[in-house]
Design an enzyme around this catalytic site. Structure first.
Site, PDB file in Angstrom:
ATOM      1  N   HIS A 132      40.448  38.453  54.275  1.00 51.90           N
ATOM      2  CA  HIS A 132      41.746  38.423  53.612  1.00 51.90           C
ATOM      3  C   HIS A 132      42.161  36.946  53.564  1.00 51.90           C
ATOM      4  O   HIS A 132      41.792  36.166  54.438  1.00 51.90           O
ATOM      5  CB  HIS A 132      42.732  39.230  54.474  1.00 51.90           C
ATOM      6  CG  HIS A 132      44.074  39.454  53.849  1.00 51.90           C
ATOM      7  ND1 HIS A 132      45.040  38.481  53.819  1.00 51.90           N
ATOM      8  CD2 HIS A 132      44.612  40.555  53.258  1.00 51.90           C
ATOM      9  CE1 HIS A 132      46.132  38.978  53.231  1.00 51.90           C
ATOM     10  NE2 HIS A 132      45.887  40.227  52.874  1.00 51.90           N
ATOM     11  N   ASP A 210      40.781  38.928  62.996  1.00 50.89           N
ATOM     12  CA  ASP A 210      41.897  39.488  62.244  1.00 50.89           C
ATOM     13  C   ASP A 210      41.763  41.007  62.322  1.00 50.89           C
ATOM     14  O   ASP A 210      40.878  41.589  61.703  1.00 50.89           O
ATOM     15  CB  ASP A 210      41.815  38.989  60.795  1.00 50.89           C
ATOM     16  CG  ASP A 210      42.780  39.712  59.866  1.00 50.89           C
ATOM     17  OD1 ASP A 210      43.582  40.521  60.356  1.00 50.89           O
ATOM     18  OD2 ASP A 210      42.721  39.459  58.655  1.00 50.89           O
ATOM     19  N   GLN A 213      43.784  45.204  59.718  1.00 51.36           N
ATOM     20  CA  GLN A 213      43.342  46.429  59.072  1.00 51.36           C
ATOM     21  C   GLN A 213      42.677  47.382  60.060  1.00 51.36           C
ATOM     22  O   GLN A 213      42.510  48.562  59.770  1.00 51.36           O
ATOM     23  CB  GLN A 213      42.388  46.082  57.923  1.00 51.36           C
ATOM     24  CG  GLN A 213      42.277  47.158  56.881  1.00 51.36           C
ATOM     25  CD  GLN A 213      43.620  47.452  56.246  1.00 51.36           C
ATOM     26  OE1 GLN A 213      44.284  46.553  55.732  1.00 51.36           O
ATOM     27  NE2 GLN A 213      44.059  48.682  56.294  1.00 51.36           N
ATOM     28  N   LYS A 236      51.549  47.752  59.383  1.00 53.71           N
ATOM     29  CA  LYS A 236      50.415  48.563  58.921  1.00 53.71           C
ATOM     30  C   LYS A 236      50.162  49.736  59.860  1.00 53.71           C
ATOM     31  O   LYS A 236      49.337  50.599  59.578  1.00 53.71           O
ATOM     32  CB  LYS A 236      49.149  47.710  58.832  1.00 53.71           C
ATOM     33  CG  LYS A 236      49.144  46.733  57.656  1.00 53.71           C
ATOM     34  CD  LYS A 236      47.770  46.112  57.505  1.00 53.71           C
ATOM     35  CE  LYS A 236      47.779  44.789  56.792  1.00 53.71           C
ATOM     36  NZ  LYS A 236      47.976  44.887  55.347  1.00 53.71           N
ATOM     37  N   CYS A 375      44.248  40.133  47.956  1.00 52.08           N
ATOM     38  CA  CYS A 375      44.233  38.880  48.730  1.00 52.08           C
ATOM     39  C   CYS A 375      42.819  38.540  49.184  1.00 52.08           C
ATOM     40  O   CYS A 375      42.605  38.041  50.290  1.00 52.08           O
ATOM     41  CB  CYS A 375      45.176  38.929  49.925  1.00 52.08           C
ATOM     42  SG  CYS A 375      46.891  39.104  49.456  1.00 52.08           S
TER      43      CYS A 375
END
Lengths: 417, 145
Positions: A132, A210, A213, A236, A375
């Site tokens: 991302h 990261d 997600q 999220k 993104c």
């Protein structure tokens, strides 16, 4: 071990859970809302909304400042949320968990506070083509500022990282940072972070993950991943917006310069010199998103009660079903790896129909999907497309919504292809 | 006993108004400065060791602070007298809190423990004893010469 087995076997009841989400009480264009865009942000259950309201109504004050009772109560709630969230990712200590405004700020914190002091010419910053922009642009920028080399692990045609390219990457210089998402927001790929962590550490580099997600759908154990930093966002995972977390190893956080400067992050301030407070407070300048952090804690409770394993299983079932249904749509190309290496995300294109038109037609049916580059422009370039459609699932997604998606796609094909 | 009397019990007020060990030690064997970042209180601790170079002969403190922090530091100077650096470095905080003997909220706990953590820092600097947990987060910023 018994407990683990029981958790894994538990199945969630998406129909029942939907009742927790007031958003589904409305109709969109005269049809029930089929929200297939949870990868960008998830909806909020009553348990989280009630917690926010209750906190503001009964326990709100600024934290870590007042001697008075209300401030102590608010501080206990805020720190209680920190403890819960730290446990959620199996962090060795709560003080390693820093509240930020989201995964993006978490990664910027590491890129600036660690990167500016530790990177220079001859060093190599490694990201992947699957990142991302939030785990790509900060590293590209800090590499440029410090004179370090910036490079990306390429993808194969299934959207999996080509680890065979690491040997070549290593030739570029002294590898200092490896940054990767645990789950790709665009393709759903579950990445081999453990392997990359080991590779990074063998070269004396730090591993930055990261997990924005991954955290909503996939059990996270930072000790098992072997990473040094891990970033994720509340919104999220059924929590409020504008709050997220950065987990980092204490020894790294302690050695780092601060990122945001101001109130609360200090030990002592004098005209000549200022000294920094302890972690995590060194990185929490100014008034924090207090109620949002408390709501984040409530969201973690909500997900934990359902069971992250049950959520992941539910999404995988939906994913398999969706891939079957979408395969029946003429002219549809689906991207991404096999279901077992993938979270509940389907990225696809319909031949001859622009993703914006697909999303528009689906919206008329009350079906919300994402259309765009997600993104992930470097990934889109790799796939040779400008944009894709993306449907993503969560604990409240039901198979009928996938049927409605497929029906809408057939319609779009008939109308425009 | 009222809540007020419980918190500001006589022995606390006595130590606050007549602090033991208040002052400086010139050429101290160990010293450190500590701050409570929440309220800006500061305390400096000075230690003189006995002939064996390890047993605490005298502890003094200076600085400013609330009644709780001043009284707790005053009690601390009495509590550690005659103990070795290692003993004090590993002194459980509950030993001091028992001595203080009043209910403390998390914020006031920081006030009560400021003296102890600063004393442990002084011993760490002079003797290399373990750094107290509450200082660990800021160790890289401290001047540990």
């Amino acid at each position: 071990m018994d407990f683990v087995a029981v958790t894994a076997e538990r199945k969630l009841d998406a129909r029942k859970l939907r009742a927790d989400f007031p958003i589904f009480e409305q109709e969109v264009r005269g049809k029930p809302l089929a929200y297939l865009d949870s990868a960008v942000s998830a909806h909020k259950p009553r348990q989280v909304l009630d917690k926010l309201r209750n906190f503001y109504e009964t326990s709100y004050a600024n934290v870590h400042r007042g001697v008075y009772t209300l401030s102590e109560v608010a501080t206990a709630e805020y720190e209680g949320a920190r403890d819960k969230i730290a446990r959620f990712i199996n962090a060795p200590a709560s003080r390693e968990l820093i509240f930020t405004h989201g995964a993006t700020e978490s990664i910027n914190l590491v890129a600036y506070a660690w990167g500016l002091d530790n990177l220079g010419p001859g060093d190599v910053v490694v990201v992947t083509e699957l990142e991302h922009h939030s785990n790509f642009v900060p590293w590209q920028y800090i590499a440029k500022r410090t004179g370090a080399t910036f490079t990306a692990i390429p993808l194969d045609e299934h959207g999996e990282l080509r680890l065979d390219a690491l040997g070549e990457i290593e030739q570029a210089g002294n590898v200092k940072v490896v940054a990767n998402n645990l789950v790709s927001n665009a393709l759903g790929t579950i990445n081999p972070v453990e392997k990359l962590s080991a590779w990074a550490h063998e070269r004396g580099a730090i591993m930055v993950v990261d997990a924005a997600q991954a955290a909503p759908h996939h059990a996270i154990d930072v000790q098992e991943l072997g990473c040094d930093f891990l970033a994720f966002s509340s919104h999220k995972m059924c929590g409020p917006t504008s709050v997220g977390a950065l987990w980092g190893r204490a020894e790294l956080l302690e050695a780092m310069s601060p990122f945001n400067l101001g109130g609360h992050m200090i030990r002592s301030v004098k005209l000549e010199e200022t000294t920094w407070g302890q972690i995590p407070f060194k990185f929490e300048a100014g008034t924090q998103p207090i109620a949002e952090a408390v709501g984040f804690g409530a969201a973690v409770d909500y997900l934990t009660d359902i069971g992250i394993g049950a959520i992941e299983d539910h999404e995988r079932e939906l994913l398999v079903y969706a891939l079957e249904k979408l395969a029946e749509v003429p002219g549809l190309t689906a991207y991404g790896p096999a279901p077992e290496r993938r979270a509940g995300i389907v990225s696809f294109n319909l031949e001859g129909v622009h993703p914006h038109d697909v999303a528009q037609i689906l919206d008329m049916e009350g079906v919300a999907i994402r259309a765009g580059h997600h993104c992930c422009q470097p990934l889109m370039a790799k796939l040779g497309v400008a944009a894709t459609n993306r449907a993503s699932f969560y604990l409240y997604t039901i198979p009928e919504e996938i049927d409605r998606l497929a029906d809408g796609l057939h319609k779009a094909h008939k109308l425009l292809a | 006993m009222s809540e007020f009397d419980q918190l500001y019990r006589e022995v606390i007020l006595d130590h606050y108004k007549n602090p033991r060990g208040h002052g400086l030690i010139e050429d101290a064997d160990a010293e450190a400065e500590g701050q409570n970042p929440l309220c800006g209180d500061e305390v400096s601790i000075y230690v003189a060791f006995g002939e064996d170079g390890d047993t605490i002969d005298e502890v003094k403190f200076s600085g400013r602070g609330c009644a709780i922090s001043q009284a707790a530091t005053s009690m601390l100077t009495e509590l550690v007298q005659g103990r070795t650096a290692q003993e004090v470095a590993t002194l459980p905080r509950d030993d001091l809190l028992d001595e203080i003997g009043i209910p403390l909220t998390p914020v006031r706990l920081k006030c009560a423990l400021l003296g102890l953590s600063t004393l442990k820092l002084a011993l760490h600097k002079a003797k290399g004893t373990p750094l107290p947990e509450e200082w660990a987060g800021a160790s890289s910023d401290l001047d540990l010469k």
